[in-house]
Write a protein that holds these residues in place. Sequence first.
Motif, short mmCIF file in Angstrom:
data_model
loop_
_atom_site.label_atom_id
_atom_site.label_comp_id
_atom_site.label_asym_id
_atom_site.label_seq_id
_atom_site.Cartn_x
_atom_site.Cartn_y
_atom_site.Cartn_z
N GLU A 216 10.79 -10.13 5.95
CA GLU A 216 11.38 -8.98 5.28
C GLU A 216 10.34 -7.93 4.91
O GLU A 216 10.60 -6.73 4.98
N SER A 217 9.16 -8.37 4.50
CA SER A 217 8.13 -7.41 4.09
C SER A 217 7.55 -6.64 5.27
O SER A 217 6.85 -5.65 5.07
N LEU A 218 7.83 -7.07 6.52
CA LEU A 218 7.24 -6.42 7.69
C LEU A 218 8.25 -5.60 8.48
O LEU A 218 7.93 -5.07 9.54
N VAL A 219 9.49 -5.53 7.95
CA VAL A 219 10.56 -4.97 8.76
C VAL A 219 10.32 -3.50 9.12
O VAL A 219 10.74 -3.04 10.19
N PHE A 220 9.62 -2.75 8.26
CA PHE A 220 9.39 -1.34 8.53
C PHE A 220 8.00 -1.07 9.10
O PHE A 220 7.60 0.10 9.22
N GLU A 221 7.24 -2.15 9.40
CA GLU A 221 5.93 -1.96 10.00
C GLU A 221 6.11 -1.53 11.46
O GLU A 221 6.97 -2.04 12.18
N GLY B 116 12.68 13.30 1.73
CA GLY B 116 12.71 13.11 0.28
C GLY B 116 13.57 11.95 -0.17
O GLY B 116 13.95 11.86 -1.33
N GLY B 117 13.88 11.02 0.74
CA GLY B 117 14.71 9.88 0.40
C GLY B 117 13.95 8.57 0.49
O GLY B 117 12.72 8.53 0.47
N ASP B 118 14.71 7.48 0.65
CA ASP B 118 14.10 6.15 0.70
C ASP B 118 15.01 5.25 1.52
O ASP B 118 16.24 5.38 1.47
N ILE B 119 14.42 4.34 2.26
CA ILE B 119 15.19 3.36 3.03
C ILE B 119 14.64 1.99 2.72
O ILE B 119 13.42 1.78 2.71
N THR B 120 15.52 1.04 2.43
CA THR B 120 15.11 -0.31 2.05
C THR B 120 16.02 -1.32 2.73
O THR B 120 17.15 -1.01 3.13
N TYR B 121 15.48 -2.53 2.85
CA TYR B 121 16.29 -3.65 3.34
C TYR B 121 16.64 -4.53 2.15
O TYR B 121 15.76 -4.96 1.40
N VAL B 122 17.92 -4.81 1.97
CA VAL B 122 18.40 -5.58 0.82
C VAL B 122 19.00 -6.88 1.32
O VAL B 122 20.09 -6.88 1.92
N PRO B 123 18.32 -8.02 1.12
CA PRO B 123 18.91 -9.30 1.55
C PRO B 123 20.11 -9.65 0.69
O PRO B 123 20.16 -9.36 -0.50
N GLN B 124 21.09 -10.28 1.31
CA GLN B 124 22.28 -10.72 0.60
C GLN B 124 22.52 -12.19 0.88
O GLN B 124 21.74 -12.84 1.56
N PHE C 281 20.81 -2.50 5.24
CA PHE C 281 19.85 -1.40 5.17
C PHE C 281 20.48 -0.29 4.33
O PHE C 281 21.61 0.15 4.62
N GLU C 282 19.78 0.15 3.28
CA GLU C 282 20.30 1.17 2.39
C GLU C 282 19.42 2.42 2.47
O GLU C 282 18.20 2.34 2.28
N VAL C 283 20.07 3.55 2.76
CA VAL C 283 19.39 4.85 2.81
C VAL C 283 19.79 5.63 1.56
O VAL C 283 20.97 5.86 1.32
N ARG C 284 18.81 6.02 0.76
CA ARG C 284 19.06 6.76 -0.47
C ARG C 284 18.62 8.21 -0.28
O ARG C 284 17.46 8.47 0.04
N MET C 285 19.55 9.14 -0.49
CA MET C 285 19.26 10.56 -0.36
C MET C 285 19.67 11.30 -1.63
O MET C 285 20.54 10.84 -2.37
#
Length: 904
Positions: free
Chosen positions: A838-843, A871-879, A885-889
Motif C-alpha cells: 500500500e505504501s508503494l502504490v503511487f511510486e 491543488g488536490g490529493d489522491i489516496t488509497y483507502v483500504p477497506q 482510491f479517493e480523489v479530494r478536490m
Amino acid sequence: MVTLNQLIGVCLVYVAGLFLVAFLAERTAQRGRGGWLLRSPVVYTLSLSIYCTAWTFYGAVGYAARSGLEFITIYLGPSLVMIGWWWVLRRLVRIGRAHRVTSVADLISARFGKSNLLAVMVTVMAVVGVTPYIALQLQSVTLSVAIFAAPELGSGQGTQRFENAAFWVAAGLAIFTLVFGTRNLNANERHHGVVIAVAVEAVVKLVALLAVGVFVVWGVAGGVAETVARIDASPIGTWQTSDGRWSALIVLSAAAFVCLPRMFQVMVVENDDERHLQIASWAFPLYLLAISLFVVPIAVIGLEVMPQGANPDLYVLTVPLSQGQNGLAMLAFLGGFSSATSMVIVATLALSTMMSNHIVMPLWLRFSPLGVQQSGDVRSVVIRARRLSIILIISLGYLYYRGSGGSGALAAIGLISFGGVAQFLPALLGGIFWRGATRTGAVAGLSIGFVIWMYTMLLPSFGPDGALPARVFEEGLFGWGLLRPEALFGITGLDATVHAVWWSLSLNTLLFFIVSIFSFPTPLERLQGAQFVNVFDHSSASARGWSATEGGAEDLMIMSQRILGAPEAQAFFAHQALKQGRVGAPPAPTPEFVQALERELAASVGAATANAMIGQIIGGQAISVEELLAVADESAQILEYSSRLEVKSRQLTETARELSRANEKLTQLSLQKDSFLSQISHELRTPMTSIRSFSEILRDMEGLSGAEKTRYASIIHSETIRLTRLLDDLLDLSVLENGQVSLNQQVVNLHAVIEQAVTTAKASSGRPLEIQRRKRSEDIDLFTDGDRLAQVFINLVTNAIKYCDASVPVLNISVRRQDDDVIIAFTDNGSGIPAEAESLVFEKFARLGRGDGDGAGLGLAICREIVTRLGGDITYVPQGHGGSFEVRMMCTTPEKQSQHLLPV
C-alpha cells in the motif's frame, strides 16, 4: 443584635436564591439561550474567584493581624501565574479541550500513557489534601454563626453550643452539589448552573468585604489619612519579610492555584473559549487587588477596638457588630458564607468526578462478571458513584473538622491543603513541557512528595499525641533524630511551612526527573507526550492503532448507549457514519472512529477508564507505522539526552536500527528502480523489434499479396502507437515532476468529467465492468483543468477494468462533500492491493497489478502528480474487502482554488 433565627432565615433565603439562579442558568443553557452571559469572559473571570474562600474572606484579616503583610503572598502567587504564566494556562486549556480531560487526575493520567495507577494516586492525594480545606470552610461558618449567638462578641463561648451548624451546612452543600453537579454525566459539559452561582457569590463576597472596609476606614477610623496614621503606628505596618518564608508561600500559592481540583475545574474544564484567559489575565489580578484592599485597615482597627483575646479571623464580623452595624454584619456574614459554600461545591464536584472515574469505575469494570457491553446501565452506575463520592468527600471534611477540634488559625489550615495539592506540580508541568517524562518518574515523585507532606504538614496539624505521638516530635520516627517531622534530616531553624514545602517539592521534583531519565516509557507514553508537548502543532491528534471488526462495532454501540445514553450515542454514531460517507449504515470501525469514541467516553468516565472499556471490547491497541516512526523519533531524542550521561551504547544501537531500516528502504527502492529500468527496456525493445522485423519483410520479400502487406503494416502501426504511448507517459511524468505543465483552468462540471472518463475507458477495453454511480450527487462545479482531471479518472477506471479480480467486476463511483472539499471515491469489489504494497502504490517504479496488460507502473504516479498540481490529493483507502482510491478536490470559488494550485 441579630438573632440566630434571623440569621438562619437570611441564609435560607440566600441559598434559595442561589438555587433559583442555578436552576434558571441550567434551563437557559438547555434551551440554547443566554450564551452572551453563560459563556462570557466576565463570568469566567468571576468563576476563578473560587480561589478566594473563607480563608481569603476571614482568614486574610486574621493572617494580617498575626503576621503583618505576609498575607500578600497568598495573592501574589495567583497574580504572577495569571500575568506571567497565562500561556501555561492556555496550554492546559488546549490540552483539556483536545483530549477531553475531566480533572487534573485525568490530565496527568492521560499524559503518562492513560495510567489508571497515576489517576488513583492523584485522586487519593487530592481528596486527602482538600479535606482540611473543606474543614476550614465548615469551621469558618461555624465560628461566624457562633459570633451571632455568643453573649460576648468575639469570645466564641457559643461555639460548642452551635457545633451542629457545621453539620447542617455540610448537609446543605451536599444537597446543592448533588442537584446541580450530577445532572450531566459528561463532565466535559459546562455546569452552567454551578458556574453562574459561583459568579454571583464572587460578587457578593467582594461587595461585602468592600462594604466592611469602607465602613472601617470612613466610619470608624475617620478617613484615609487617619487610617494610614494608625497603620503606621501599628506593628502590622512594619515591612518585615522573611525571604525564605515569603518565597515559599508565593511558590505554594502559585502551585495551588494551578493544581487545586476546584481551580482546574473552573479554569480548564469549564472554559468555553481560550480567549477568555487573555481577559482573565488582567481582570482576575484586579479582583484579587480589590478583595485585599481593606485587609490591613480592618486588621489594624480590629486590634484597636476589639477586646483582648478576640479572634482576629472574625474581625470582618465583630468590628461592624461592635459598632452596632447589624445590617453590615449580616452582609459580611453572607460574604463569608458565599466564600465557604462556593469552594465546597466546586471542590466536591471536581473530586467526585475524579473518584467515580478513576476509583469506582475501574473497580466496577474489574469485578463486573459480564463486561461493559452486557452489564446493564453504566450511566446510572457512574452517576450513582459521583453522588456517593460527593457525600463521602463532604463527610470527610466534616470529620476532619470534628477530629481537629475546630482549632487553629484559618490560614494555617489553608496552607496545609496548599502543600498537598502542590505535589502535582512537577508531574503536571513536566508532563506538558518535557517529552522525556515517564509514568515511573511521575509515580516516584508523587509518592515521595505525598509521604513527606503528610509527615511534615498534615499529621503534625493534629498536634502532639494526635495523629503522631509526642515522642516522634522530640526523638523522630523509630527514635531516629534525622526523622523528626519539623527537623527532617537534622536541618533545624527553618520555619515549619518552609521546611515542609522545601523537602516535599524538592524531593518530588528531583525523583521525578532522575527516575524519568533512567526509565523507559511505553510507546503510548511517547505518543501522548509528543501530543501534549506539541499540542499547538497538532491539537487534533492522529488516530491510534485501534482495530475492530463489525461485530466489535456493534458492542461499542451497546456500550456507548449505556454510558452516554441512547440519544447521545446514536447521534454520535450517525455523525461519524456521515463523515465516512456511509449514509444509512453504521460507521466503519476505523482507528479514527474508535479514537473519536474513546474521547467522547473520556468526557464521561475519564481517559484511563474509557481506554480500558474500549480495550475490553476490541482488544489491545496496535501501533501504526506512523506511530512507530514517531516513537523512533522520540527514541532518538531520548538517546541524545542519555548520551550526555555516558550511555552512548543505546544511541548507537538505535542509530544502527535506523540505518538498517533506511538501508532496507533504499534497497527496496533500488530493486524497484532496477525492475523499472528492466521493464522500460523490455517495453521499448519489443515494439522496436517488431517494427524492424516487419519493415524488413515489407522491404525484402517480393510477391507479397495486398492482404499480407496490409496485415504487416497494421502490426507496425500498432507497435508504433504502443511505443509512442510509453514515451508520452515518460514525458508527461517528467513534465509534471519538473513543474513545466500548463493548466487550462476553468469552471467544469464534475458529472461531465466523470461521464467522459467512463466512456473513454470502457471504449478502450473489451472486458466487461459494471459501473455504479449516483449521478445526482455529481452535479458539482469545479474550477480546475477538466482534461487533466479526466485523465486521472480514466486511469482509475482503466485500472479497475484491468486488475479487478472479482468474478463479476463492479466499480462504484461515489461523490460526497466535506466542508469546502469534494471527494470522488473509486471502489471496486476486488481483493484490493496487498497491505505490504500500500505504501508503494503511487511510486513511479511500482508495478502491483495482477491482471492482463500490466503497464510500466507509471499511471498512478502520473495521477498523483496531476492531482497535486491541481491543488488536490489522491489516496488509497483500504477497506474490509478490497480498497478505494479517493480523489479530494477543492469545491470553491476560482480565487480560493487558484491559491491551492501549485506553481508551474
